[in-house]
Write a protein that holds these residues in place. Structure first.
Motif, PDB file in Angstrom:
ATOM      1  N   GLN A  99       1.286  -0.956   0.015  1.00 32.65           N
ATOM      2  CA  GLN A  99      -0.056   0.088  -0.437  1.00 32.65           C
ATOM      3  C   GLN A  99       0.890   1.353   0.240  1.00 32.65           C
ATOM      4  OE1 GLN A  99      -3.135   0.402   0.314  1.00 32.65           O
ATOM      5  NE2 GLN A  99      -3.766   1.896   0.244  1.00 32.65           N
ATOM      6  N   ALA A 100       0.783   2.070  -0.614  1.00 30.75           N
ATOM      7  CA  ALA A 100       1.316   3.548  -1.193  1.00 30.75           C
ATOM      8  C   ALA A 100       0.981   4.595   0.090  1.00 30.75           C
ATOM      9  CB  ALA A 100       0.813   4.232  -2.349  1.00 30.75           C
ATOM     10  N   GLY A 101       2.842   5.147   0.731  1.00 28.39           N
ATOM     11  CA  GLY A 101       2.281   4.921   2.060  1.00 28.39           C
ATOM     12  C   GLY A 101       2.760   6.758   2.425  1.00 28.39           C
ATOM     13  N   GLN A 102       3.830   7.193   2.679  1.00 32.23           N
ATOM     14  CA  GLN A 102       4.448   8.118   2.354  1.00 32.23           C
ATOM     15  C   GLN A 102       5.630   8.208   0.943  1.00 32.23           C
ATOM     16  OE1 GLN A 102       4.882  10.728   4.671  1.00 32.23           O
ATOM     17  NE2 GLN A 102       3.013   9.247   5.773  1.00 32.23           N
ATOM     18  N   GLY A 103       5.863   6.982   0.648  1.00 37.54           N
ATOM     19  CA  GLY A 103       6.296   6.841  -0.922  1.00 37.54           C
ATOM     20  C   GLY A 103       7.439   6.375  -0.042  1.00 37.54           C
ATOM     21  N   GLY A 104       8.094   5.770  -1.663  1.00 36.09           N
ATOM     22  CA  GLY A 104       9.576   5.532  -1.989  1.00 36.09           C
ATOM     23  C   GLY A 104       9.071   3.817  -1.885  1.00 36.09           C
ATOM     24  N   GLN A 105       7.927   3.417  -1.392  1.00 38.47           N
ATOM     25  CA  GLN A 105       7.761   1.476  -1.327  1.00 38.47           C
ATOM     26  C   GLN A 105       8.683   0.941  -2.401  1.00 38.47           C
ATOM     27  OE1 GLN A 105       6.415   0.217   1.225  1.00 38.47           O
ATOM     28  NE2 GLN A 105       5.670   2.186   2.194  1.00 38.47           N
ATOM     29  N   PRO A 106       9.496   0.438  -2.354  1.00 39.53           N
ATOM     30  CA  PRO A 106      10.097  -0.868  -3.377  1.00 39.53           C
ATOM     31  C   PRO A 106       9.546  -1.607  -4.699  1.00 39.53           C
ATOM     32  CG  PRO A 106      10.548  -1.820  -1.280  1.00 39.53           C
ATOM     33  CD  PRO A 106      10.422  -0.198  -0.853  1.00 39.53           C
ATOM     34  N   GLN A 107       9.916  -1.334  -5.348  1.00 40.29           N
ATOM     35  CA  GLN A 107       8.374  -2.323  -6.224  1.00 40.29           C
ATOM     36  C   GLN A 107       9.740  -3.689  -6.365  1.00 40.29           C
ATOM     37  OE1 GLN A 107       7.638  -0.093 -10.009  1.00 40.29           O
ATOM     38  NE2 GLN A 107       7.541   1.547  -8.303  1.00 40.29           N
ATOM     39  N   HIS A 108       8.946  -4.656  -6.145  1.00 36.81           N
ATOM     40  CA  HIS A 108       9.440  -5.892  -6.151  1.00 36.81           C
ATOM     41  C   HIS A 108       9.351  -6.275  -7.567  1.00 36.81           C
ATOM     42  CE1 HIS A 108      10.650  -6.141  -1.580  1.00 36.81           C
ATOM     43  NE2 HIS A 108      10.041  -5.140  -2.044  1.00 36.81           N
ATOM     44  N   PHE A 109      10.436  -6.971  -8.425  1.00 36.43           N
ATOM     45  CA  PHE A 109       9.866  -7.359 -10.009  1.00 36.43           C
ATOM     46  C   PHE A 109      10.036  -8.919 -10.523  1.00 36.43           C
ATOM     47  CE2 PHE A 109      11.043  -3.474 -12.549  1.00 36.43           C
ATOM     48  CZ  PHE A 109      10.170  -2.724 -11.546  1.00 36.43           C
ATOM     49  N   GLY A 110       9.037  -9.605 -10.860  1.00 34.77           N
ATOM     50  CA  GLY A 110       9.151 -10.971 -11.197  1.00 34.77           C
ATOM     51  C   GLY A 110      10.527 -11.008 -12.115  1.00 34.77           C
ATOM     52  N   ASP A 111      10.595 -12.070 -12.800  1.00 39.32           N
ATOM     53  CA  ASP A 111      11.696 -12.858 -13.654  1.00 39.32           C
ATOM     54  C   ASP A 111      11.020 -11.920 -15.027  1.00 39.32           C
ATOM     55  OD1 ASP A 111      13.167 -15.890 -11.517  1.00 39.32           O
ATOM     56  OD2 ASP A 111      13.641 -13.260 -12.101  1.00 39.32           O
ATOM     57  N   GLY A 112       9.881 -12.070 -15.145  1.00 38.41           N
ATOM     58  CA  GLY A 112       9.768 -11.781 -16.548  1.00 38.41           C
ATOM     59  C   GLY A 112       9.136 -11.839 -17.618  1.00 38.41           C
TER      60      GLY A 112
ATOM     61  N   HIS B 260      34.168  -7.595  -7.163  1.00 37.86           N
ATOM     62  CA  HIS B 260      34.025  -8.768  -6.937  1.00 37.86           C
ATOM     63  C   HIS B 260      33.897  -9.271  -8.564  1.00 37.86           C
ATOM     64  CE1 HIS B 260      32.572 -12.819  -5.910  1.00 37.86           C
ATOM     65  NE2 HIS B 260      33.788 -12.844  -5.118  1.00 37.86           N
ATOM     66  N   MET B 261      33.603 -10.945  -8.849  1.00 38.16           N
ATOM     67  CA  MET B 261      33.345 -11.168  -9.515  1.00 38.16           C
ATOM     68  C   MET B 261      31.988 -10.914 -10.021  1.00 38.16           C
ATOM     69  SD  MET B 261      35.752 -11.492 -12.129  1.00 38.16           S
ATOM     70  CE  MET B 261      35.406 -12.376 -13.092  1.00 38.16           C
ATOM     71  N   SER B 262      31.327 -11.729  -9.084  1.00 38.73           N
ATOM     72  CA  SER B 262      29.996 -11.769  -8.901  1.00 38.73           C
ATOM     73  C   SER B 262      29.303 -10.065  -9.041  1.00 38.73           C
ATOM     74  CB  SER B 262      28.845 -12.372  -8.108  1.00 38.73           C
ATOM     75  OG  SER B 262      29.903 -11.706  -6.797  1.00 38.73           O
ATOM     76  N   ASP B 263      29.681  -9.611  -9.428  1.00 41.91           N
ATOM     77  CA  ASP B 263      28.478  -7.748  -9.359  1.00 41.91           C
ATOM     78  C   ASP B 263      28.656  -7.784 -10.958  1.00 41.91           C
ATOM     79  OD1 ASP B 263      31.054  -6.485  -7.207  1.00 41.91           O
ATOM     80  OD2 ASP B 263      29.496  -7.901  -7.147  1.00 41.91           O
ATOM     81  N   ALA B 264      29.241  -8.999 -11.623  1.00 39.93           N
ATOM     82  CA  ALA B 264      29.034  -8.357 -13.514  1.00 39.93           C
ATOM     83  C   ALA B 264      27.772  -9.001 -13.453  1.00 39.93           C
ATOM     84  CB  ALA B 264      30.173  -9.204 -14.150  1.00 39.93           C
ATOM     85  N   ALA B 265      26.935  -7.313 -14.318  1.00 38.85           N
ATOM     86  CA  ALA B 265      25.717  -7.661 -14.419  1.00 38.85           C
ATOM     87  C   ALA B 265      25.073  -6.102 -14.938  1.00 38.85           C
ATOM     88  CB  ALA B 265      24.669  -7.669 -13.072  1.00 38.85           C
TER      89      ALA B 265
ATOM     90  N   TRP C 124      19.175   2.300  -6.576  1.00 40.09           N
ATOM     91  CA  TRP C 124      19.786   1.386  -7.688  1.00 40.09           C
ATOM     92  C   TRP C 124      19.113  -0.180  -8.059  1.00 40.09           C
ATOM     93  CZ3 TRP C 124      22.977   2.579 -11.629  1.00 40.09           C
ATOM     94  CH2 TRP C 124      23.587   3.611 -11.733  1.00 40.09           C
ATOM     95  N   TYR C 125      18.831  -0.739  -8.779  1.00 43.22           N
ATOM     96  CA  TYR C 125      18.262  -1.507  -9.445  1.00 43.22           C
ATOM     97  C   TYR C 125      19.707  -2.635 -10.109  1.00 43.22           C
ATOM     98  CZ  TYR C 125      13.366  -1.218  -7.718  1.00 43.22           C
ATOM     99  OH  TYR C 125      12.887  -0.868  -7.399  1.00 43.22           O
ATOM    100  N   VAL C 126      19.514  -3.821 -10.574  1.00 38.63           N
ATOM    101  CA  VAL C 126      20.827  -5.028 -10.683  1.00 38.63           C
ATOM    102  C   VAL C 126      19.753  -5.722 -11.816  1.00 38.63           C
ATOM    103  CG1 VAL C 126      20.940  -6.369  -8.495  1.00 38.63           C
ATOM    104  CG2 VAL C 126      22.461  -6.163 -10.961  1.00 38.63           C
ATOM    105  N   GLN C 127      19.891  -5.806 -12.564  1.00 37.97           N
ATOM    106  CA  GLN C 127      19.356  -7.055 -13.142  1.00 37.97           C
ATOM    107  C   GLN C 127      20.582  -8.041 -13.581  1.00 37.97           C
ATOM    108  OE1 GLN C 127      17.746  -6.200 -16.884  1.00 37.97           O
ATOM    109  NE2 GLN C 127      16.479  -7.750 -16.902  1.00 37.97           N
ATOM    110  N   TYR C 128      20.495  -9.373 -13.429  1.00 38.15           N
ATOM    111  CA  TYR C 128      21.248 -10.999 -13.852  1.00 38.15           C
ATOM    112  C   TYR C 128      20.432 -11.434 -15.233  1.00 38.15           C
ATOM    113  CZ  TYR C 128      23.846  -9.934  -9.247  1.00 38.15           C
ATOM    114  OH  TYR C 128      24.148  -9.728  -8.665  1.00 38.15           O
ATOM    115  N   PRO C 129      21.382 -11.597 -16.166  1.00 36.42           N
ATOM    116  CA  PRO C 129      20.691 -12.296 -17.072  1.00 36.42           C
ATOM    117  C   PRO C 129      19.745 -13.132 -16.904  1.00 36.42           C
ATOM    118  CG  PRO C 129      23.332 -12.455 -17.273  1.00 36.42           C
ATOM    119  CD  PRO C 129      23.286 -12.252 -15.964  1.00 36.42           C
ATOM    120  N   ASN C 130      18.795 -12.888 -17.295  1.00 41.54           N
ATOM    121  CA  ASN C 130      17.554 -13.639 -18.167  1.00 41.54           C
ATOM    122  C   ASN C 130      16.355 -13.532 -16.532  1.00 41.54           C
ATOM    123  OD1 ASN C 130      17.223 -14.164 -20.391  1.00 41.54           O
ATOM    124  ND2 ASN C 130      19.361 -15.530 -20.393  1.00 41.54           N
ATOM    125  N   GLN C 131      16.197 -12.528 -15.518  1.00 40.27           N
ATOM    126  CA  GLN C 131      16.386 -12.645 -14.595  1.00 40.27           C
ATOM    127  C   GLN C 131      16.255 -11.051 -14.540  1.00 40.27           C
ATOM    128  OE1 GLN C 131      18.149 -13.290 -11.434  1.00 40.27           O
ATOM    129  NE2 GLN C 131      19.024 -15.326 -11.965  1.00 40.27           N
ATOM    130  N   GLY C 132      14.537 -10.832 -13.406  1.00 45.81           N
ATOM    131  CA  GLY C 132      14.114  -9.633 -12.869  1.00 45.81           C
ATOM    132  C   GLY C 132      15.056  -8.685 -12.259  1.00 45.81           C
TER     133      GLY C 132
END
Lengths: 116, 115
Positions: A97-110, B82-87, B35-43
């Protein structure tokens, strides 16, 4: 796995067919965002939904694309009469639920959509 | 309207060297930055975020970023690669607005670690 679930992971369609992409948000999350990632590009916002409501669809193409988030079940992104340019990775993200803002979004694998 | 610019679509650093990924933003109001990080074929996985308060933000995997309002920047750093930072790394911005926190992303920086 209590994360954001998207299916299918890969979807192949021929030009003119319909594509349906599904997203189940994290438990307890009622906000869903859809983004599209074209090859070698960043993610672009498409649509923001809450249960049974579209809040912001400013990033959605005017035609062929629609989204819903019903009271029960996953959110669906639907693309009718697909064209080659629809080939992309489609990501769903959920947040609390949005509140003060800056709520992190959690992503699926697409879902990686390929149009033949 | 908000926007994000990431300078350098590809960055290569040696293992153990400093990592610096640049991000500049444009926003009509004080933004929230991610800041977000994305590894291959992942979210995307959240590394860190800035909303208010302390301008130096620490995240996961040893990364940190500093919000500099005067420079409209939010660069990501890590002292020793670190090597694992490649993304691929994405900087993103949202504008504080109750009820809609859609993200605007930069085009990404692909980080390669040289052994």
């Amino acid at each position: 796995n209590a994360g954001v679930m998207q299916n299918p992971r890969h979807l192949v369609r021929r030009r003119g067919q319909e594509a349906r992409l599904r997203c189940s948000p994290m438990k307890g999350h009622s906000h869903v965002y859809w983004y599209r990632q074209l090859p070698e590009e960043g993610l672009k916002f498409m649509v923001y939904l809450q249960k049974e409501n579209i809040i912001d669809e400013s990033g959605m193409p005017k035609e062929r694309f629609s989204a819903e988030f019903p009271k029960e079940g996953p959110s669906i992104l639907r693309i009718q009469q697909v064209v080659r340019g629809d080939s992309a990775a489609y990501f769903c993200a959920s947040s609390q639920q949005a509140g003060q803002g800056g709520q992190p979004q959690h992503f699926g694998d697409g879902t990686r959509l390929s149009i033949l | 309207a908000q926007s994000v610019t990431q300078l350098g679509s590809h960055v290569s650093v040696s293992e153990g060297a400093l990592v610096l990924l640049r991000c500049n933003y444009s926003s009509s109001v004080p933004p929230y930055l991610f800041w977000y990080v994305q590894y291959p074929n992942q979210g995307l996985q959240l590394l860190l975020k800035y909303t208010t308060g302390a301008t130096l933000v620490k995240g996961i995997n040893g990364f940190e970023a500093e919000f500099k309002k005067s420079e409209t920047s939010f660069h990501l750093t890590k002292p020793s690669a670190h090597m694992s930072d490649a993304a691929e790394y994405f900087c993103a911005v949202s504008e504080p607005h109750f009820g809609n926190e859609k993200l605007t992303f930069g085009t990404g920086t692909r980080l390669t670690i040289i052994p």
